[in-house]
Enzyme design. Sequence first.
Site, PDB file in Angstrom:
ATOM      1  N   LYS A 137      -7.037  16.802 -18.455  1.00 32.40           N
ATOM      2  CA  LYS A 137      -6.952  15.315 -18.293  1.00 32.40           C
ATOM      3  C   LYS A 137      -8.256  14.706 -18.485  1.00 32.40           C
ATOM      4  O   LYS A 137      -9.326  15.302 -18.053  1.00 32.40           O
ATOM      5  CB  LYS A 137      -6.272  14.944 -17.041  1.00 32.40           C
ATOM      6  CG  LYS A 137      -6.150  13.710 -16.877  1.00 32.40           C
ATOM      7  CD  LYS A 137      -5.399  13.431 -15.517  1.00 32.40           C
ATOM      8  CE  LYS A 137      -4.937  12.037 -14.930  1.00 32.40           C
ATOM      9  NZ  LYS A 137      -4.236  11.859 -13.817  1.00 32.40           N
ATOM     10  N   SER A 161       0.181   9.435 -13.660  1.00 28.80           N
ATOM     11  CA  SER A 161      -0.617   9.168 -14.815  1.00 28.80           C
ATOM     12  C   SER A 161      -1.197  10.301 -15.608  1.00 28.80           C
ATOM     13  O   SER A 161      -1.900  10.177 -16.847  1.00 28.80           O
ATOM     14  CB  SER A 161      -2.063   8.495 -14.181  1.00 28.80           C
ATOM     15  OG  SER A 161      -2.651   9.514 -13.165  1.00 28.80           O
ATOM     16  N   SER A 180       0.552  11.697  -9.526  1.00 32.15           N
ATOM     17  CA  SER A 180       0.182  11.796 -10.730  1.00 32.15           C
ATOM     18  C   SER A 180       0.235  13.062 -11.354  1.00 32.15           C
ATOM     19  O   SER A 180       0.316  13.169 -12.795  1.00 32.15           O
ATOM     20  CB  SER A 180      -1.115  11.217 -10.942  1.00 32.15           C
ATOM     21  OG  SER A 180      -1.024   9.875 -11.007  1.00 32.15           O
TER      22      SER A 180
HETATM   23  N1  GLN Z   1       1.537   6.204  -9.833  1.00 32.54           N
HETATM   24  C1  GLN Z   1       0.667   6.082  -8.628  1.00 32.54           C
HETATM   25  C2  GLN Z   1      -0.241   5.000  -8.923  1.00 32.54           C
HETATM   26  O1  GLN Z   1      -0.174   4.362  -9.893  1.00 32.54           O
HETATM   27  C3  GLN Z   1      -0.171   7.375  -8.736  1.00 32.54           C
HETATM   28  C4  GLN Z   1      -1.366   7.654  -9.568  1.00 32.54           C
HETATM   29  C5  GLN Z   1      -1.988   8.958  -9.512  1.00 32.54           C
HETATM   30  O2  GLN Z   1      -1.467   9.819  -8.628  1.00 32.54           O
HETATM   31  N2  GLN Z   1      -3.225   8.656 -10.027  1.00 32.54           N
HETATM   32  O3  GLN Z   1      -1.107   4.700  -8.381  1.00 32.54           O
END
Ligand code: GLN
Length: 492
Positions: free
Chosen positions: A79, A154, A178
Amino acid sequence: MSLVHKSATALLSEMQSGSVSSTEVCTAFLDQIDAHDEKIGAFLRVDRESVLAKAADVDSRRSAGGALGLLAGLPVAVKDLLCTKGQPTTCASKMLEEFVPTYDATVIEKLDSADAIVIGKTNMDEFAMGGSTENSALGQTKNPWDTSRVPGGSSGGAAACVAAKMAPLSLGSDTGGSIRQPASFCGVTGLKPTYGRVSRYGLVAFASSLDQIGPLASSVEDTALLLQAIAGSDERDATCAPNEVPEYTATVAKPLEGLKLGIVKEHFAEGLDSEVGDCVTAAIDVYKALGASVVDIELPHSKYGIATYYIIAPSEASGNLARYDGAHYGYRTSDTSPVEGEGPLVTMYRRSRSEALGPEVKRRIMLGTYALSAGYYDAYYVKALKVRRLIRQDYDAAFEKVDFLVGPVSPTAAFGIGELSDDPLSMYLGDLYTVTTNLAGVAGLSVPCGFTKSGLPVGLQLQARPFDEERLLRAGHMYQSATDWHTKTPTV
Ligand code: GLN
């Protein structure tokens, strides 16, 4: 079976036996990327030449009979928020588009000493804020099962590249879901390890009390393999726990006896899509057939999970992202024209941040700055910290009764691109079942457990006590030994 359809574990043993070389393995995945990534958009960057040079090096060391690391010759996608020395690390933001770290994240060093090969950097929501990868400033990743839909986020690129067989293993990060949610949307396996299990040195921070790095793969067995390579203490990350790293790969195939599962009642309430619910219920029946006992468990404070998370995460983000001021590193505005009544330094800060940060990132910074401001700090931030403690206590009480908590990863399967992008609140509500894992600091695993009628993958979530990854992986593997959902692949 073509090389890209084989598991990481199988590829590793074939390379060890000499029946295939790392060059052949890496070439197969690079060719798959060339053939399909234009459509999927999982990668932000792939450097074919350097991948093949590293593969050739592993091959020559192998034929010379030298000692090789745990992942020798295997490609791993990363990532794009993990610092890679000399290679851009963008966080899918215009702010860091030109940023080239001078050091490697600890997990990258660990991959290197395991003789793994970073095959490329994957797309994500900008600074990991989002659940669809639509917030990337550098491109939209598509779901390999249905390219009109999001891959989740994400870590959308991380999940999509594994699903589309463009990498056998990948590293993501999980602050509120995420890793698990994109794994679920793309039909792959993903693990959010316990807070402190994996070093975060060199991970670009979003919310430091929640962020954790973890593996995505095609099976629990492969997930265990990658966790084995990256887990463990690190003196450069004070939040990384000194706990010894168990032998995940050696034990993953050992079934657990007398398994006690708790069904999270709150995760089967209003808002859960019925097809998702059916798949998850059927998965729990598989565990029953394997001898598990199942009881209902309440996490009474989980109803405050979203509110708590969306105060704490943005508050920490507002602090962490203050470093992107245009002065130290990252994007700086080229507009130097003076603004009346504003000092030139403030103008430079304001323009640099306004021009380079996307709308969701700005929204979070504003939310967090507000929650931390004098007068609101106690009412929002401190209150959220107190509720976070109650959420952790719910988990502690649950884990006195059961080994693992089971339920869905996400209330729905993958949604359409653009469907929720103008509706941040609905997007946030999709994180209902995953954020409490991070707030409590426990471990969470997502495994494929079926498909909706329209052919979209559904994920089962298993949550475990802190540092109980060894048994969590065994529980996941038990399920995958009895089912074949994780072996299904999309036609790209
Ligand atoms: N969807 C969650 C957010 O928008 C989690 C994001 C993540 O785990 N980086 O914060």
